[in-house]
Design an enzyme around this catalytic site. Structure first.
Site, mmCIF file in Angstrom:
data_model
loop_
_atom_site.group_PDB
_atom_site.id
_atom_site.type_symbol
_atom_site.label_atom_id
_atom_site.label_comp_id
_atom_site.label_asym_id
_atom_site.label_seq_id
_atom_site.Cartn_x
_atom_site.Cartn_y
_atom_site.Cartn_z
ATOM 1 C CD GLU A 29 -47.130 -13.988 22.029
ATOM 2 O OE1 GLU A 29 -47.833 -13.107 21.531
ATOM 3 O OE2 GLU A 29 -46.155 -14.507 21.451
ATOM 4 C CE1 TYR A 38 -50.794 -17.290 18.204
ATOM 5 C CE2 TYR A 38 -49.469 -15.953 19.702
ATOM 6 C CZ TYR A 38 -49.805 -17.192 19.176
ATOM 7 O OH TYR A 38 -49.173 -18.335 19.631
ATOM 8 C CE LYS A 98 -52.515 -20.949 20.791
ATOM 9 N NZ LYS A 98 -52.511 -22.227 20.032
HETATM 10 P P1 NAD Z 1 -46.362 -22.450 12.902
HETATM 11 O O1 NAD Z 1 -47.054 -21.243 12.366
HETATM 12 O O2 NAD Z 1 -44.932 -22.691 12.548
HETATM 13 O O3 NAD Z 1 -47.163 -23.761 12.455
HETATM 14 C C1 NAD Z 1 -48.556 -23.840 12.472
HETATM 15 C C2 NAD Z 1 -48.965 -25.068 11.671
HETATM 16 O O4 NAD Z 1 -50.403 -25.144 11.691
HETATM 17 C C3 NAD Z 1 -48.544 -25.005 10.199
HETATM 18 O O5 NAD Z 1 -48.002 -26.241 9.798
HETATM 19 C C4 NAD Z 1 -49.848 -24.706 9.463
HETATM 20 O O6 NAD Z 1 -49.878 -25.235 8.139
HETATM 21 C C5 NAD Z 1 -50.873 -25.388 10.363
HETATM 22 N N1 NAD Z 1 -52.203 -24.776 10.228
HETATM 23 C C6 NAD Z 1 -52.506 -23.455 10.284
HETATM 24 N N2 NAD Z 1 -53.842 -23.278 10.090
HETATM 25 C C7 NAD Z 1 -54.376 -24.525 9.929
HETATM 26 C C8 NAD Z 1 -55.691 -24.998 9.709
HETATM 27 N N3 NAD Z 1 -56.722 -24.154 9.610
HETATM 28 N N4 NAD Z 1 -55.893 -26.342 9.595
HETATM 29 C C9 NAD Z 1 -54.842 -27.198 9.692
HETATM 30 N N5 NAD Z 1 -53.573 -26.804 9.885
HETATM 31 C C10 NAD Z 1 -53.343 -25.483 10.007
HETATM 32 O O7 NAD Z 1 -46.576 -22.396 14.464
HETATM 33 P P2 NAD Z 1 -45.620 -22.863 15.652
HETATM 34 O O8 NAD Z 1 -44.712 -21.756 15.990
HETATM 35 O O9 NAD Z 1 -45.081 -24.211 15.346
HETATM 36 O O10 NAD Z 1 -46.685 -22.988 16.824
HETATM 37 C C11 NAD Z 1 -47.411 -24.195 17.057
HETATM 38 C C12 NAD Z 1 -48.334 -23.998 18.229
HETATM 39 O O11 NAD Z 1 -47.591 -23.660 19.381
HETATM 40 C C13 NAD Z 1 -49.370 -22.894 18.026
HETATM 41 O O12 NAD Z 1 -50.602 -23.329 18.565
HETATM 42 C C14 NAD Z 1 -48.799 -21.718 18.805
HETATM 43 O O13 NAD Z 1 -49.827 -20.891 19.283
HETATM 44 C C15 NAD Z 1 -48.075 -22.434 19.922
HETATM 45 N N6 NAD Z 1 -46.905 -21.733 20.486
HETATM 46 C C16 NAD Z 1 -45.920 -21.253 19.684
HETATM 47 C C17 NAD Z 1 -44.799 -20.634 20.254
HETATM 48 C C18 NAD Z 1 -43.645 -20.122 19.410
HETATM 49 O O14 NAD Z 1 -42.731 -19.491 19.948
HETATM 50 N N7 NAD Z 1 -43.602 -20.373 18.119
HETATM 51 C C19 NAD Z 1 -44.715 -20.488 21.639
HETATM 52 C C20 NAD Z 1 -45.752 -20.992 22.440
HETATM 53 C C21 NAD Z 1 -46.839 -21.619 21.849
HETATM 54 P P1 TYD Z 2 -41.851 -12.628 17.192
HETATM 55 O O1 TYD Z 2 -40.767 -13.557 16.764
HETATM 56 O O2 TYD Z 2 -42.825 -12.149 16.170
HETATM 57 O O3 TYD Z 2 -42.579 -13.331 18.423
HETATM 58 P P2 TYD Z 2 -43.719 -12.734 19.441
HETATM 59 O O4 TYD Z 2 -44.199 -11.444 18.940
HETATM 60 O O5 TYD Z 2 -44.775 -13.799 19.371
HETATM 61 O O6 TYD Z 2 -43.039 -12.650 20.765
HETATM 62 O O7 TYD Z 2 -41.183 -11.348 17.830
HETATM 63 C C1 TYD Z 2 -40.293 -11.446 18.936
HETATM 64 C C2 TYD Z 2 -39.952 -10.029 19.372
HETATM 65 O O8 TYD Z 2 -39.174 -9.403 18.335
HETATM 66 C C3 TYD Z 2 -41.167 -9.159 19.563
HETATM 67 O O9 TYD Z 2 -40.927 -8.296 20.678
HETATM 68 C C4 TYD Z 2 -41.264 -8.333 18.293
HETATM 69 C C5 TYD Z 2 -39.810 -8.202 17.857
HETATM 70 N N1 TYD Z 2 -39.575 -8.154 16.382
HETATM 71 C C6 TYD Z 2 -38.743 -7.163 15.839
HETATM 72 O O10 TYD Z 2 -38.197 -6.306 16.575
HETATM 73 N N2 TYD Z 2 -38.530 -7.149 14.485
HETATM 74 C C7 TYD Z 2 -39.111 -8.062 13.649
HETATM 75 O O11 TYD Z 2 -38.915 -7.980 12.400
HETATM 76 C C8 TYD Z 2 -39.953 -9.077 14.215
HETATM 77 C C9 TYD Z 2 -40.617 -10.110 13.345
HETATM 78 C C10 TYD Z 2 -40.145 -9.092 15.594
#
Ligand code: NAD
Ligand code: TYD
Length: 350
Positions: free
Chosen positions: A133, A156, A160
């Protein structure tokens, strides 16, 4: 024993990564440092929590003294940093926590690594896990490359992007051995149901409206979470210091297609008449500044490190739905209490 710090290991991606690492490297101690925010859940790791090469430490990466003390106690050789505030909608409602955790928290970790590694970086590595993102939003054509200029558009992604810049700055300025990866949207077991896929699954289960933002035509590039964890492991082992690697599923879908596919699979799995769940689809007010399309070009990691996704989307999706249905108690637990307040507040005005 070699010691590696994993931050955010109780979250969605972190828990899959910690499981993989603990099982694959029995001679390395993995310390999972997590503050257990609403998104962190130790139940994600019950199967490996008593392994001798795993430890959990509860704490906040924003707390500088605590981070220094933890480094002092463990003398880590490596850091894999995933802890973050990760949900775009929450960042729109309340940006400051994102600045604190994602930027200040990352700087605290960078400073601790630099201090305890004392500019002797031999054998050390700081791995920063980031998102696609940061590159902004695509039109109909093209994909994000590692060289695509940063153009974050939500609090967000801006937080990042800022942390990515700082990680690179510590490499260029102090020589800190860093690697960064930027990954597309993950899906799979243990994802907190504020994100699209588990939220829709949970609502189908409860016969609640399925909120689709805007027209549902926004596109994300979906990757099965275990494939991401494998890529992180590979980059940690084989990546080149100072480099960035894009990770993606090569699997673009419009949101409405994701929602309809979930409806079809859930109808079948729950024994509901075909088309039943689709009736719950409700188009709601669009997300502010909603990025239109993300898509990753993952040629670099394929050509240089040999990584590509192993799980095909259809298989991954079926597995994911099956996991949530088999683990309804997990869903019930994480969606009680504060989740209900969050849901009411976020979706009341849509
Ligand atoms: P998540 O929200 O599921 O987990 C985040 C974790 O970080 C949680 O366990 C939370 O308790 C911990 N945390 C939050 N604030 C904290 C703090 N101040 N101190 C210590 N721990 C803290 O997130 P995720 O989806 O598992 O994402 C993990 C990483 O990967 C993030 O850095 C995110 O930006 C990145 N990422 C996520 C996605 C996705 O699709 N979910 C994609 C690309 C990158
Ligand atoms: P999300 O899972 O929040 O991931 P990101 O915004 O980080 O890509 O959302 C994925 C896509 O789905 C995004 O285009 C927003 C859309 N969305 C909905 O349409 N309805 C919802 O309730 C949510 C949470 C997301």
């Amino acid at each position: 024993m070699k010691k590696i710090l994993v931050t955010g290991g109780a979250g969605f991606i972190g828990s899959h990564l910690v499981r993989l690492l603990v099982k694959k490297y029995p001679d390395t101690l993995f310390v999972n440092l997590d503050n257990l925010t609403y998104a962190g859940n130790l139940a994600n790791l019950t199967d490996i929590s008593s392994e001798p090469n795993y430890e959990f430490v509860k704490g906040d990466i924003v707390d500088e003294d605590f981070i220094m003390a933890t480094f002092d106690a463990y003398r880590f050789e490596g850091v894999i940093h995933l802890a973050a505030e990760s949900h775009v909608d929450r960042s729109i409602a309340s940006p400051k926590e994102f600045i604190m955790t994602n930027i200040v928290g990352t700087v605290n970790l960078l400073n601790a690594a630099r201090f305890y590694w004392k500019d002797n970086f031999e054998g050390k590595r700081f791995y920063h896990v980031s998102t696609d993102e940061v590159y902004g939003s695509l039109g109909d054509e093209g994909k994000f490359l590692e060289t695509t200029p940063y153009d974050p558009r939500s609090p967000y992604s801006a937080s990042k992007a800022s942390s990515d810049h700082l990680v690179r700055a510590y490499h260029h300025t102090y020589g800190l051995p860093v690697v960064i990866s930027n990954c597309s949207n993950n899906y799979g077991p243990n994802q907190f149901p504020e994100k699209l896929i588990p939220l829709i699954l949970n609502n189908i289960r409860h016969n609640k409206p399925l909120p689709v933002y805007g027209q549902g035509t926004n596109i994300r590039d979906w990757l099965y979470v275990v494939d991401h964890a494998k890529a992180i492991d590979l980059i940690y082992q084989k990546g080149i210091n100072g480099e960035t690697y894009n990770i993606g599923g090569n699997n673009e879908r419009q949101n409405i297609d994701i929602v309809k596919t979930l409806c079809r699979i859930m109808d079948r799995q729950l024994g509901r008449p075909e088309g039943d769940s689709e009736k719950l689809i409700t188009y709601v007010k669009d997300r502010a500044g909603h990025d239109l399309r993300y898509a990753i070009d993952a040629t670099k990691i394929y050509e240089q490190l040999g990584w590509q996704p192993e799980v095909q989307f259809n298989d991954g999706f079926e597995k994911t739905v099956a996991w949530y249905l088999e683990n309804q108690q997990w869903l019930d637990e994480v969606t009680s209490g504060n989740y209900l307040k969050y849901y009411d507040k976020m979706y009341r005005e849509r």
